[in-house]
Write a protein that holds these residues in place. Sequence first.
Motif, PDB file in Angstrom:
ATOM      1  N   MET A 196       0.938  -1.115   0.422  1.00 55.32           N
ATOM      2  CA  MET A 196      -0.146   0.064  -0.355  1.00 55.32           C
ATOM      3  C   MET A 196       0.641   1.008  -0.368  1.00 55.32           C
ATOM      4  SD  MET A 196      -2.416  -1.626  -0.226  1.00 55.32           S
ATOM      5  CE  MET A 196      -4.296   0.128   0.675  1.00 55.32           C
ATOM      6  N   GLY A 197       2.405   1.199   0.005  1.00 56.62           N
ATOM      7  CA  GLY A 197       2.690   2.394   0.275  1.00 56.62           C
ATOM      8  C   GLY A 197       3.346   2.797  -0.637  1.00 56.62           C
ATOM      9  N   SER A 198       4.236   3.688  -0.484  1.00 51.70           N
ATOM     10  CA  SER A 198       4.168   5.031  -1.994  1.00 51.70           C
ATOM     11  C   SER A 198       5.745   4.429  -2.698  1.00 51.70           C
ATOM     12  CB  SER A 198       4.687   5.926  -1.624  1.00 51.70           C
ATOM     13  OG  SER A 198       5.637   6.211  -1.023  1.00 51.70           O
ATOM     14  N   GLN A 199       6.378   3.193  -2.457  1.00 52.39           N
ATOM     15  CA  GLN A 199       7.542   2.541  -3.190  1.00 52.39           C
ATOM     16  C   GLN A 199       7.872   1.043  -3.720  1.00 52.39           C
ATOM     17  OE1 GLN A 199       9.924   4.512   0.109  1.00 52.39           O
ATOM     18  NE2 GLN A 199      11.157   2.472   0.406  1.00 52.39           N
ATOM     19  N   GLY A 200       6.835   0.297  -3.091  1.00 51.48           N
ATOM     20  CA  GLY A 200       6.929  -0.850  -3.533  1.00 51.48           C
ATOM     21  C   GLY A 200       7.967  -1.720  -2.903  1.00 51.48           C
ATOM     22  N   ASP A 201       8.823  -1.129  -1.827  1.00 56.88           N
ATOM     23  CA  ASP A 201      10.435  -2.071  -1.782  1.00 56.88           C
ATOM     24  C   ASP A 201      10.537  -1.293   0.142  1.00 56.88           C
ATOM     25  OD1 ASP A 201      11.620   0.033  -1.625  1.00 56.88           O
ATOM     26  OD2 ASP A 201      12.181   0.182  -4.712  1.00 56.88           O
ATOM     27  N   VAL A 202      11.408  -2.049  -0.003  1.00 55.43           N
ATOM     28  CA  VAL A 202      12.231  -1.836   1.552  1.00 55.43           C
ATOM     29  C   VAL A 202      13.139  -1.213   1.433  1.00 55.43           C
ATOM     30  CG1 VAL A 202      10.887  -3.942   2.486  1.00 55.43           C
ATOM     31  CG2 VAL A 202      12.769  -3.848   1.566  1.00 55.43           C
ATOM     32  N   ILE A 203      13.543  -0.329   0.776  1.00 57.26           N
ATOM     33  CA  ILE A 203      15.213   0.215   0.157  1.00 57.26           C
ATOM     34  C   ILE A 203      14.890   1.756   1.320  1.00 57.26           C
ATOM     35  CG2 ILE A 203      16.418   1.496  -1.047  1.00 57.26           C
ATOM     36  CD1 ILE A 203      15.591  -0.229  -3.736  1.00 57.26           C
ATOM     37  N   GLY A 204      16.375   2.581   2.324  1.00 64.33           N
ATOM     38  CA  GLY A 204      15.432   2.633   3.089  1.00 64.33           C
ATOM     39  C   GLY A 204      15.756   2.042   4.693  1.00 64.33           C
ATOM     40  N   TRP A 206      17.483   4.449   6.654  1.00 62.99           N
ATOM     41  CA  TRP A 206      19.418   5.032   7.218  1.00 62.99           C
ATOM     42  C   TRP A 206      19.007   6.899   7.650  1.00 62.99           C
ATOM     43  CZ3 TRP A 206      18.974   2.518   2.445  1.00 62.99           C
ATOM     44  CH2 TRP A 206      18.400   2.856   0.938  1.00 62.99           C
ATOM     45  N   SER A 207      17.939   7.241   7.609  1.00 68.39           N
ATOM     46  CA  SER A 207      17.872   8.605   7.491  1.00 68.39           C
ATOM     47  C   SER A 207      17.066   8.708   9.237  1.00 68.39           C
ATOM     48  CB  SER A 207      17.267   9.913   6.711  1.00 68.39           C
ATOM     49  OG  SER A 207      17.961   9.049   5.731  1.00 68.39           O
ATOM     50  N   LEU A 208      17.362   9.465  10.659  1.00 69.93           N
ATOM     51  CA  LEU A 208      16.479   9.352  10.862  1.00 69.93           C
ATOM     52  C   LEU A 208      15.571  10.875  10.984  1.00 69.93           C
ATOM     53  CD1 LEU A 208      16.602   8.902  13.857  1.00 69.93           C
ATOM     54  CD2 LEU A 208      18.268  11.225  15.099  1.00 69.93           C
ATOM     55  N   ASN A 209      14.802  10.327  10.221  1.00 69.36           N
ATOM     56  CA  ASN A 209      13.446  11.601  10.223  1.00 69.36           C
ATOM     57  C   ASN A 209      11.899  10.215   9.920  1.00 69.36           C
ATOM     58  OD1 ASN A 209      13.394  10.325   7.003  1.00 69.36           O
ATOM     59  ND2 ASN A 209      14.381  11.836   6.376  1.00 69.36           N
ATOM     60  N   ALA A 210      11.076  10.744   9.751  1.00 64.10           N
ATOM     61  CA  ALA A 210       9.294  10.014  10.067  1.00 64.10           C
ATOM     62  C   ALA A 210       9.609   8.689   9.093  1.00 64.10           C
ATOM     63  CB  ALA A 210       9.085  10.984  10.746  1.00 64.10           C
ATOM     64  N   PRO A 211       9.685   9.198   7.727  1.00 65.45           N
ATOM     65  CA  PRO A 211       9.546   8.603   6.871  1.00 65.45           C
ATOM     66  C   PRO A 211      10.208   7.202   7.319  1.00 65.45           C
ATOM     67  CG  PRO A 211       9.342  10.720   5.988  1.00 65.45           C
ATOM     68  CD  PRO A 211       9.906  10.280   7.465  1.00 65.45           C
ATOM     69  N   GLN A 212      11.931   7.560   6.964  1.00 68.56           N
ATOM     70  CA  GLN A 212      12.681   6.206   6.590  1.00 68.56           C
ATOM     71  C   GLN A 212      12.661   5.669   8.351  1.00 68.56           C
ATOM     72  OE1 GLN A 212      14.519   5.498   4.660  1.00 68.56           O
ATOM     73  NE2 GLN A 212      14.170   6.787   3.681  1.00 68.56           N
ATOM     74  N   GLY A 216      12.660   1.495   8.293  1.00 68.68           N
ATOM     75  CA  GLY A 216      13.289   0.768   9.683  1.00 68.68           C
ATOM     76  C   GLY A 216      12.648  -0.116  10.352  1.00 68.68           C
ATOM     77  N   PHE A 217      12.080   0.430  10.991  1.00 64.81           N
ATOM     78  CA  PHE A 217      11.276  -0.497  11.925  1.00 64.81           C
ATOM     79  C   PHE A 217      10.318  -1.628  11.190  1.00 64.81           C
ATOM     80  CE2 PHE A 217      12.141   3.098  15.212  1.00 64.81           C
ATOM     81  CZ  PHE A 217      11.798   2.304  16.051  1.00 64.81           C
ATOM     82  N   ALA A 218       9.722  -0.626   9.903  1.00 66.29           N
ATOM     83  CA  ALA A 218       9.440  -2.283   9.130  1.00 66.29           C
ATOM     84  C   ALA A 218      10.129  -2.944   9.120  1.00 66.29           C
ATOM     85  CB  ALA A 218       8.308  -1.405   8.130  1.00 66.29           C
ATOM     86  N   ARG A 219      11.036  -2.777   8.308  1.00 67.64           N
ATOM     87  CA  ARG A 219      12.186  -4.396   8.111  1.00 67.64           C
ATOM     88  C   ARG A 219      12.829  -5.202   9.593  1.00 67.64           C
ATOM     89  NH1 ARG A 219      16.163  -1.478   3.920  1.00 67.64           N
ATOM     90  NH2 ARG A 219      16.781  -3.944   3.586  1.00 67.64           N
ATOM     91  N   LEU A 220      13.106  -3.935  10.136  1.00 65.78           N
ATOM     92  CA  LEU A 220      12.866  -4.920  11.479  1.00 65.78           C
ATOM     93  C   LEU A 220      12.346  -5.846  12.212  1.00 65.78           C
ATOM     94  CD1 LEU A 220      15.464  -4.989  13.688  1.00 65.78           C
ATOM     95  CD2 LEU A 220      14.373  -2.971  14.849  1.00 65.78           C
TER      96      LEU A 220
END
Length: 375
Positions: A196-204, A206-212, A216-220
């Motif tokens: 349902m997201g806007s990129q279709g992959d788990v790339i990302g 590594w930045s300290l902001n809300a989207p990243q 990160g937590f979705a991947r972890l």
Amino acid sequence: MNKTPEYLESKSHYEILDGLRGVASLIVVAFHVLEAYSGDRFHQVINHGYLAVDFFFLLSGFVVAYAYDDRWEKMTQWDFYKRRLIRLQPMVIIGTLIGAALFYFQASPVFPLISTTPVWQMLLVTLVGFTVLPLPVSMDIRGWQEMHPLDGPAWSLFFEYVANILYALFIRKFSKKLLTVFVVLSALLLIHFLIMGSQGDVIGGWSLNAPQLHIGFARLLYPFFAGVLLCRMGKLIHIKNAFAVSSLLIIIILFIPRIGGSEHLWMNGLYESFSIIILFPLIVSIGAGGNITGKFAMKVCKFFGDISYPLYITHYPLIYLYTGWVVKNKVPANQGLWVGLLLFMVSIAIAYASLKLYDEPVREWLKKRFLLKRK
């Protein structure tokens, strides 16, 4: 004064899982070398190479549960944290030092902030990098908004520590049923982001902001705690040639081209969901359930396992250097890939040297200093 161990002796390893970690680490290096010529996420040569990180999280959860689930009556939380710090932190420091040493040689149009970064600021970032604490975007010194701009892959170590803390504080106490519910909810979070997201992959991540942080937590959360659950369930798959079969599966999953293109992002999201949620646990079950019989295969798995973490955490400063050189000089692939092959071999040599000359001696000293208590 006599000393008695504050911790139990290390358990025997799952040799095939060690080997698989090494296979995935080697693919990560190749993925990053080829990334310099890929252009965008839709045309990368090893298109799903980034999924190796999600596989690492699953392996880590499995190994942490195997190593510590039955030891909490003889171990405090602080004992656990010390063991994990001693295992992971020395290589974070050497990776950051390599990144600092090569930083100004990486200047190129692809890293716009390097040429304007004063030495004092780079040294400050180095000191923070030793701790794995994430840097805010405002402290970026490269231009990629990384939370660890001297050694990019350290972002996954930050999340690894978060998972270890969650495990030690709460999740180790979960029953199998409660842990299953948590893992299912984490899988739904991952599926929602991917499909349902806007990129279709788990790339990302590594930045300290809300989207990243969302990425990160979705991947972890799913892979790490699915690894814990998989270990507790003990449902292993026993087949012949388990290392070869599981290695081949990892290679296929990571090499599969992008699915669906930019017009159908959900299709690639579906593929990555299936890979992370179903295929990766299947591979770990095969690896943990298999046996290594030949001496050569045992040596290969041990070598791959030994260099996997050092390789992962030390290779990226060389990738910065290589990517900057390719972009700045517009180096074509038929010329640059020879240098990329050299980088691949040098990365392995640096990882092995770091392991033998630094990591193993330092960890042994730290164990004697902090994991043995006086009586």
